[in-house]
Design an enzyme around this catalytic site. Structure first.
Site, PDB file in Angstrom:
ATOM      1  N   ASP A 136       0.858  -1.188   0.000  1.00 24.98           N
ATOM      2  CA  ASP A 136       0.000   0.000   0.000  1.00 24.98           C
ATOM      3  C   ASP A 136       0.890   1.233   0.000  1.00 24.98           C
ATOM      4  O   ASP A 136       1.511   1.551   1.004  1.00 24.98           O
ATOM      5  CB  ASP A 136      -0.895  -0.024   1.231  1.00 24.98           C
ATOM      6  CG  ASP A 136      -1.935   1.076   1.226  1.00 24.98           C
ATOM      7  OD1 ASP A 136      -1.817   2.003   0.421  1.00 24.98           O
ATOM      8  OD2 ASP A 136      -2.873   1.000   2.043  1.00 24.98           O
ATOM      9  N   ASP A 171      -0.978   8.674  -7.496  1.00 23.53           N
ATOM     10  CA  ASP A 171      -1.218   7.558  -6.592  1.00 23.53           C
ATOM     11  C   ASP A 171      -1.188   6.241  -7.353  1.00 23.53           C
ATOM     12  O   ASP A 171      -2.097   5.920  -8.113  1.00 23.53           O
ATOM     13  CB  ASP A 171      -2.562   7.719  -5.891  1.00 23.53           C
ATOM     14  CG  ASP A 171      -2.867   6.529  -4.991  1.00 23.53           C
ATOM     15  OD1 ASP A 171      -1.911   5.887  -4.537  1.00 23.53           O
ATOM     16  OD2 ASP A 171      -4.049   6.256  -4.749  1.00 23.53           O
TER      17      ASP A 171
END
Length: 513
Positions: free
Chosen positions: A112, A333
């Protein structure tokens, strides 16, 4: 993706095909100063044909907040060989294996890039899955059975720091010896809670004789004893989450402070169905890399986007729409499957694409998405998009970086614009659809981000410390005349189904209590 979702996606494709091409519905339905530490990064992969609305739902359900704050230090290269596919219709996650404790135990943890904490399932755990649809054996960590494990208390300086940033929980009634806890609640309603422990994490160090040697470091990570929501589901279950963020309790920051890794990391995600790529704690250096400043004092990887052009024509978008604030700005992202344009920029973008396509391309709208039917290649039929950032730095976006293939009937392919409207906030998010087939460098030491188009199946040069000629080049690691063999090849293990949506981290999407 669950069977009803698959059925809905297939039905939508068949309906569009039937509308466009009579009789085609049936066909559609059928058809080294420091030696580099190495960890294997894997990406699981099950299903194609996921509807855009499902991709959007999963992106936004997984939004969480970023944190910043790497510690100083000069280090070597930590290598995460990437496995899996970058195809956004293979909905899933990245994961890698980490070895923790003594005796060492191996855990599959999700990568992540936006959250900060490494946490793994501990025993006992309420609501934690015991099996996984990813064909992996789930494990749990037990601090009591590790000879090198110790619990972090509320009086520990590391806990005190985490309390200030919301990464830890200690009640006012807790004694100094009480466990330093945490509770994370994600945007989709799932969550985890537990406590922090310190224990040994192991690495494979690449040696000059083409062998590896074991190395290790003592790190702080989370011990999860409760999980809820999607984290409890077996279809995409892993042993935990590897936060790749920048807070001081992230593994990235901890390894940096220990001299294992630098204050820069890079990735290069392959866009082919075979997938794979490169992810390193180090700076990839290649000709053609351009850099633009990261916006300071932001919890995200924010860039100063100034304008967008289609086929060289600047779009009529007020540049102030991209100014960074609490409700707007541009975020890079790698955990987002699609891309999201600020509401005010979406319509001009879609209109310009539709107006610039080849005359042979048939335009249509499917479920609110602008789509196109063509028998020609996308490169010859669709325009190039250019994003301009602060300093006049440009990012070229090819058609396959903003289009998604929805169906193929005979020689005709249905493509839809994969960039979506951000209806909630004037925030632009550049996800995997944009980032694939490019090198991206997150240079935190110099607060800048760089990129360049690249074939991510090739080797890369990686600096290990600023200003020195130390790099990984065409599979070799060269430091001051010595050579190490370092392989950055993508290997997809047999029996592992593939999935592609990462756990997205996004400001405001996580509440901590």
């Amino acid at each position: 993706m669950r069977p009803p979702e698959v059925a809905a996606a297939v039905a939508a494709v068949v309906a569009v095909a039937a509308l466009l091409l009579p009789g085609a519905a049936a066909a559609a339905a059928a058809s080294v100063p420091l030696l580099p530490a190495a960890l294997a990064l894997q990406r699981a992969v099950p299903h194609k044909g996921v509807a855009l609305e499902e991709l959007r739902r999963r992106d936004w359900a997984r939004h969480r907040s970023f944190r910043r704050g790497l510690l100083g230090g000069v280090a070597g290269v930590v290598d995460f060989p990437v496995e899996g596919s970058a195809n956004p219709f293979m909905v899933g996650l990245y994961f890698t294996r980490v070895k923790l404790g003594n005796p060492a135990k191996e855990f599959f943890v999700q990568i992540d890039t936006g959250s900060d904490i490494l946490w793994v399932t501990c025993s006992p755990c309420t609501g934690c899955p015991t099996s996984s649809g990813l064909n992996i054996q789930l494990e749990s960590f037990s601090p009591d059975t590790s000879s090198t494990s110790s619990r972090i208390t509320c009086s520990d300086d590391r806990c005190t720091s985490a309390l200030q940033t919301g990464e830890a929980v200690c009640q006012t009634s807790d004694s100094p010896s009480s466990p330093c806890g945490y509770t994370f609640t994600y945007g989709d309603g799932s969550g985890t809670s537990g406590y922090y422990v310190s224990d040994t994490m192991y690495f494979d160090m690449v040696m000059g004789n083409e062998q590896t040697a074991n190395s290790s470091a003592s790190i702080v990570f989370g011990c999860s004893n409760s999980q809820s929501g999607d984290l409890t589901k077996a279809d995409r279950a892993v042993d935990g989450i590897f936060g790749f963020g920048q807070h001081q309790l992230s593994v990235v920051s901890q390894l940096n402070s220990l001299g294992v890794s630098p204050r820069v990391f890079s990735h290069c995600l392959k866009g082919s169905d075979n997938g794979g790529g490169i992810l390193v704690l180090g700076e990839i250096v290649e000709p053609g890399l351009v850099y633009t400043p990261l916006v300071p004092s932001q919890p995200h990887y924010n860039l100063n986007l100034e304008s967008i052009a289609v086929n060289g024509q600047k779009l009529p978008i007020d540049s102030s729409l991209f100014t960074t604030s609490s409700t707007q700005g541009t975020i890079v992202d790698s955990g987002t499957t699609l891309a999201y344009l600020a509401d005010g920029a979406y319509d001009p973008f879609v209109t310009a694409i539709a107006a610039a396509v080849s005359p042979s391309v048939r335009s249509l709208v499917s479920k609110g998405n602008q789509c196109f039917l063509t028998s020609s290649s996308v490169d010859s039929s669709f325009p190039t998009v250019t994003l301009y950032f602060k300093g006049g730095v440009a990012m070229t976006v090819k058609p396959e970086n903003y289009l998604l293939q929805q169906a193929s009937v005979d020689n005709n392919v249905l493509w839809c614009i994969g960039w979506q409207r951000n209806q909630d906030q004037e925030i632009t998010i550049l996800g995997d659809l944009v980032l694939k087939d490019k090198i991206f460098v997150y240079d935190l030491a110099n607060m800048r981000m760089g990129w360049a188009d690249y074939d991510c199946s090739m080797s890369v040069n990686v600096t290990t410390s600023s200003g020195k000629n130390q790099y990984v080049n065409t599979g070799q690691y060269d430091v001051n005349g010595s050579t190490l063999r370092a392989s950055y090849k993508s290997l997809i293990p047999a029996g592992i189904a593939a999935m592609v949506v990462h756990m997205l981290v996004f400001g405001g999407g996580v509440s901590r209590r």
